[in-house]
Design a protein around this motif. Structure first.
Motif, PDB file in Angstrom:
ATOM      1  N   SER A  72       0.850  -1.192   0.000  1.00  0.00           N
ATOM      2  CA  SER A  72       0.000   0.000   0.000  1.00  0.00           C
ATOM      3  C   SER A  72       0.889   1.246   0.000  1.00  0.00           C
ATOM      4  CB  SER A  72      -0.883  -0.004   1.250  1.00  0.00           C
ATOM      5  OG  SER A  72      -1.622   1.184   1.328  1.00  0.00           O
ATOM      6  N   LYS A 113      -3.494   2.342  -3.607  1.00  0.00           N
ATOM      7  CA  LYS A 113      -3.845   3.338  -2.595  1.00  0.00           C
ATOM      8  C   LYS A 113      -5.297   3.106  -2.183  1.00  0.00           C
ATOM      9  CE  LYS A 113      -4.397   7.594  -3.983  1.00  0.00           C
ATOM     10  NZ  LYS A 113      -4.090   8.947  -4.514  1.00  0.00           N
ATOM     11  N   ASP A 114      -5.528   2.931  -0.892  1.00  0.00           N
ATOM     12  CA  ASP A 114      -6.885   2.752  -0.392  1.00  0.00           C
ATOM     13  C   ASP A 114      -7.684   4.039  -0.571  1.00  0.00           C
ATOM     14  OD1 ASP A 114      -6.918   0.027   0.531  1.00  0.00           O
ATOM     15  OD2 ASP A 114      -5.555   0.646   2.141  1.00  0.00           O
TER      16      ASP A 114
END
Length: 195
Positions: free
Chosen positions: A105, A110-111
């Motif tokens: 990540s 990318k959250d």
């Protein structure tokens, strides 16, 4: 096109290594491939073990300075080629450790707060070349295609890589495994492949 070829097998006398050599040979004769970089994870002595503690936190893995060289290779590459055996229905632990560390990540995705993240490796393509002792269709019929699902859906699509090609070669420990035919297939593919 720039190609990164990642080889994961501890033996350079293996049939897997012969496939690795055919990738290199075919790529060197392909006018669409401007440059090839090689990464032999065992020869490199890549450390596949994740360590998280007070000094090394998972959320900082995308900026771990010891992995900078490998991040630069992945960013540089247009096409990423993995050459590895299938052991127990999946890639070797060495390759899975590389994946755990590199597709982190903040680097590979990318959250966004929703169900799926934003893939940060869009525009790249992947080729997976794997060998196994069992029959070619063993992963499909006995394991519900677990290998392809793991690599394509759970990993590459998740980080934004949509173009994924598989070569799964079975019966590789059999004298009737058509080794030369399969090696030539890989050579010809890389001799002419575009992006």
């Amino acid at each position: 096109m720039k190609a990164l070829v990642i080889y994961t097998h501890p033996n350079h006398r293996s049939l897997c290594y012969s496939f690795f050599q055919k990738v290199i040979q075919g790529s060197s004769e392909n006018p669409h491939i401007a440059e090839v970089k090689l990464l032999d994870l065992y020869e490199e002595q890549f450390d596949p073990i994740l360590v998280f503690n007070k000094e090394k936190r998972r959320r900082d893995m995308h900026s771990d300075p010891s992995l900078e060289k490998y991040r630069e290779q992945l960013i540089w590459a247009d096409k990423i080629v993995f050459v590895y055996p299938i052991w127990w229905g999946r890639p070797p632990a060495m390759l899975m450790g590389y994946i755990d560390k590199m597709f982190a990540s903040g680097f590979a995705y990318k959250d966004k707060g929703g169900l799926l993240p934003e893939g940060l490796l869009k525009g790249k393509s992947v080729v997976c070349i794997s060998t196994m002792k069992g029959p070619t269709h063993y992963p499909l019929f006995w394991l519900n295609n677990a290998h392809k699902v793991l690599m394509k859906k759970a990993l590459f699509n998740y980080v934004g890589i949509r173009k994924v090609k598989f070569f799964e070669f079975g019966n590789m420990e059999s004298k009737k495994g058509k080794h030369e035919e399969k090696l030539n297939k890989i050579y010809r593919y890389f001799q002419s492949v575009g992006r």
